[in-house]
Write a protein that holds these residues in place. Structure first.
Motif, PDB file in Angstrom:
ATOM      1  N   HIS A 148       0.875  -3.561  -0.766  1.00  0.00           N
ATOM      2  CA  HIS A 148       0.642  -4.525  -1.852  1.00  0.00           C
ATOM      3  C   HIS A 148       0.177  -5.874  -1.299  1.00  0.00           C
ATOM      4  CE1 HIS A 148       2.498  -1.456  -4.214  1.00  0.00           C
ATOM      5  NE2 HIS A 148       3.680  -1.620  -3.623  1.00  0.00           N
ATOM      6  N   TYR A 177      -3.431  -5.647  -0.369  1.00  0.00           N
ATOM      7  CA  TYR A 177      -4.271  -5.844  -1.554  1.00  0.00           C
ATOM      8  C   TYR A 177      -4.494  -7.335  -1.817  1.00  0.00           C
ATOM      9  CZ  TYR A 177      -5.530  -6.302  -6.462  1.00  0.00           C
ATOM     10  OH  TYR A 177      -6.152  -6.677  -7.634  1.00  0.00           O
ATOM     11  N   SER A 180      -5.602 -13.378 -12.050  1.00  0.00           N
ATOM     12  CA  SER A 180      -5.588 -12.082 -11.386  1.00  0.00           C
ATOM     13  C   SER A 180      -4.243 -11.383 -11.571  1.00  0.00           C
ATOM     14  CB  SER A 180      -5.886 -12.254  -9.892  1.00  0.00           C
ATOM     15  OG  SER A 180      -7.188 -12.763  -9.682  1.00  0.00           O
ATOM     16  N   LEU A 197      -3.356  -7.797 -13.380  1.00  0.00           N
ATOM     17  CA  LEU A 197      -2.537  -6.741 -12.792  1.00  0.00           C
ATOM     18  C   LEU A 197      -1.454  -6.273 -13.760  1.00  0.00           C
ATOM     19  CD1 LEU A 197      -2.143  -8.127  -9.151  1.00  0.00           C
ATOM     20  CD2 LEU A 197      -3.500  -6.154  -9.873  1.00  0.00           C
ATOM     21  N   LYS A 217       0.036  -2.726 -12.742  1.00  0.00           N
ATOM     22  CA  LYS A 217       0.185  -2.718 -11.283  1.00  0.00           C
ATOM     23  C   LYS A 217       1.223  -3.772 -10.905  1.00  0.00           C
ATOM     24  CE  LYS A 217      -4.530  -1.123 -10.364  1.00  0.00           C
ATOM     25  NZ  LYS A 217      -5.821  -1.421  -9.679  1.00  0.00           N
ATOM     26  N   ASP A 244       1.863  -4.814  -7.060  1.00  0.00           N
ATOM     27  CA  ASP A 244       0.797  -5.697  -6.588  1.00  0.00           C
ATOM     28  C   ASP A 244       1.004  -7.114  -7.123  1.00  0.00           C
ATOM     29  OD1 ASP A 244      -0.449  -3.713  -5.153  1.00  0.00           O
ATOM     30  OD2 ASP A 244      -1.844  -3.184  -6.756  1.00  0.00           O
ATOM     31  N   ALA A 245       1.386  -7.199  -8.404  1.00  0.00           N
ATOM     32  CA  ALA A 245       1.668  -8.509  -9.003  1.00  0.00           C
ATOM     33  C   ALA A 245       2.834  -9.186  -8.296  1.00  0.00           C
ATOM     34  CB  ALA A 245       1.961  -8.349 -10.489  1.00  0.00           C
ATOM     35  N   TYR A 294       1.646 -10.616  -5.047  1.00  0.00           N
ATOM     36  CA  TYR A 294       0.863 -11.822  -5.342  1.00  0.00           C
ATOM     37  C   TYR A 294       1.795 -13.009  -5.578  1.00  0.00           C
ATOM     38  CZ  TYR A 294      -4.155 -12.516  -6.215  1.00  0.00           C
ATOM     39  OH  TYR A 294      -5.484 -12.812  -6.101  1.00  0.00           O
TER      40      TYR A 294
END
Length: 563
Positions: free
Chosen positions: A339, A342, A510, A514, A519, A522-523, A526
């Motif tokens: 993640h 990404y 972004s 997500l 997702k 991934d969030a 971030y």
């Protein structure tokens, strides 16, 4: 009045630096605050041919489909305001009035929601109480848990905004004169009766102020309702969906006005009505230091309450941290770095843009806040009260309203700036400067004018006096404004979701994308990266402002001033 106006205008003409600053500030306030609001209002009351028409407004206000988001937003704001203020008051009372352990720890915990990126608490709700939630599915065995709706929004917003109430009420409780309570105690009143009849009534202005501030923040919130509101529609999200989903700009503008009205009323009540309300008696006699209660019957219940709040915050934030390192939350909890890979590849460009724009807007917002505070407190000129009101107005204007207003104002000649870095920087600057203004104003009021007057008498110009005398003494206020501006610029969503472009996409948008793609890990990655960047930036800003203060030659102690 006329003589004072003529004197002020003549004074402005004689001081070109002051004249330049006043004109510069008014130009910015008119162009980037009043003009977008004017465009929203005009666009809302005209038809497609540009003629005056209230038909769209009548249709909206008489439609239940549009009335429901307003009612939901008001209900959410009031509920969140009451709960956040209650928790904030108990938290503030425990830290200011009792000798509970771990005060430093609790103060740190209370600041975490203020500097955290958006979506983090909503993501925690999904991780903990969603269909694959750690608590609902893994611990309780509930497979069809519904995390979406008002109940989750109330929890998330209460945790997010109770620090606002805590900080406000800490100042209120700290300023109460202990002699009033001591007098009641000497007359034989019990501590419970003193709290009910003395402390609590004296806290009413702070309680109402906190309630209104949290109400404004709840009404403005876009990120949390956009993620977990479900069928519980709110105005900020519906305005966005009306424009982006239905392509109805006029409908979105009308909803923006509906959102602006209650927040503006709350702001005026908090700023001007409550500012004149004070139930604290101030005398010229010295007061004794307040003895903090050590009564175990009071200390330990309050300590347990603070520990419960701290545990909830740690649970929510720790969940997101763990979620960033697992493959698929709720299904596969094995460790992975994918993640973060990404974020550093596909997600790097928006993250870099957010940092660049935040760093560009932060010094502008901080310095502009100090300039406005200096002008309002130290100078006399026509329109001073108007400058003070308009500059603080952005606190009451929801981000959704700002975004829609900027589209209408800067998407056509002569200001075709939509999608540019310049417009994003200006949006961050004028939206984030009120905290710097408020901090600077409070600090300047406490600084004796004679220090600056001495500099002027010795021949220094107004600009030199501000740069070498006033600004170093505003170091702490300047730092507060810089930190707030950077954090808000990094975490902004509603004000910029309309203003981004393929070239200038942002990290928060972004993350929102997500969420829409489910997702979540991934969030989470971030969000963790953003937290690291924010913490490092705050440390860097503290270092820079410290160097600024050390370079000054004036000490506010009064014994070592040099010009």
């Amino acid at each position: 009045m006329r003589e004072n106006t003529r004197f002020s205008i003549a004074h402005l003409v004689r001081d070109p630096v002051l004249l330049f600053l006043v004109l510069l500030v008014f130009t910015g306030l008119i162009l980037f605050i009043l003009f977008p609001l004017y465009k929203i209002f005009v666009y809302s009351v005209t038809n497609n041919e540009g003629r005056l028409s209230f038909q769209a407004a009548i249709d909206m206000f008489t439609s239940k489909a549009y009335a429901r988001p307003l009612g939901n937003s008001m209900l959410l704001g009031i509920t969140t305001g009451v709960l956040a203020t209650l928790i904030g008051y108990i938290f503030a009372y425990a830290l200011t009035r009792t000798d509970i352990p771990l005060k430093g720890f609790f103060r740190t915990i209370a600041t975490i929601p203020i500097i955290s990126p958006p979506f983090i608490l909503s993501l925690s709700m999904i991780f903990l109480f969603g269909r694959n939630g750690l608590i609902t599915r893994k611990l309780l065995g509930i497979e069809d848990a519904n995390v979406y709706g008002m109940h989750s929004l109330v929890v998330v917003q209460t945790i997010s905004f109770f620090p606002i109430a805590y900080l406000t009420l800490t100042g209120t409780l700290s300023k109460l004169n202990p002699a009033v309570e001591d007098a009641a105690l000497n007359l034989g009143a019990s501590k419970a009766r003193i709290f009910r009849t003395v402390t609590l009534p004296l806290s009413v202005p702070g309680i109402l102020s906190s309630l209104l501030l949290v109400f404004i923040q709840s009404m403005e919130d876009f990120s949390n309702p956009a993620v977990i509101s479900g069928s519980f529609s709110t105005l900020s999200v519906e305005a966005y969906r009306t424009i982006t989903g239905m392509y109805d700009m006029r409908g979105g503008s009308l909803m923006a006005l509906m959102l602006l009205a209650p927040t503006l009323i709350a702001f005026v009540l908090q700023k001007y009505w409550l500012a004149g309300k004070s139930f604290v008696t101030v005398t010229g006699k010295p007061t004794t230091a307040r003895a903090q209660s050590r009564d175990p019957k009071l200390v330990w219940p309050l300590f347990a309450f603070c520990m419960l709040v701290a545990a909830i915050i740690i649970l929510f934030y720790g969940t997101v941290l763990v979620g960033a390192f697992v493959k698929i939350w709720g299904i596969n909890f094995s460790f992975t770095w994918s993640h973060f890979k990404y974020v550093m590849t596909l997600g790097w460009q928006p993250l870099r843009n957010s940092v660049i724009l935040a760093l560009a807007s932060t010094p502008i917002a901080g310095l502009l806040g100090m300039i406005i505070a200096f002008l309002v407190v130290r100078k006399e000129f026509p329109g001073k009260r108007a400058m003070e009101f308009v500059s603080m107005l952005t606190f009451a204007v929801p981000g959704t309203v700002v975004g829609i207003g900027y589209i209408l104002a800067f998407n056509d000649k002569p200001f075709m700036w939509t999608g540019s870095a310049f417009l994003l920087i200006m949006a961050f600057t004028f939206r984030n400067m009120p905290v710097g203004i408020e901090s600077g104003t409070s600090t300047l009021i406490q600084i004796d004018r004679s220090i600056e007057e001495a500099s002027t008498i010795l021949g220094a110009t107004g600009a030199v006096t501000f740069r070498r005398i006033s600004l170093p003494m505003l170091k702490q206020a300047f730092f507060s404004g810089l930190v707030y501006s950077f954090v808000r610029a990094m975490t902004a969503v509603s004000a910029v979701i309309f203003l981004i472009s393929p070239r200038w996409n942002l990290a928060t948008i972004s993350i929102f994308s997500l969420f829409e793609a489910s997702k979540y890990s991934d969030a989470a990655a971030y969000i963790v990266v953003m937290i690291v960047i924010i913490v490092v930036a705050i440390g860097g800003l503290n270092l820079v402002v410290g160097l600024l203060g050390n370079s000054g030659t004036v000490s506010s102690g009064g014994n070592s001033e040099r010009t």
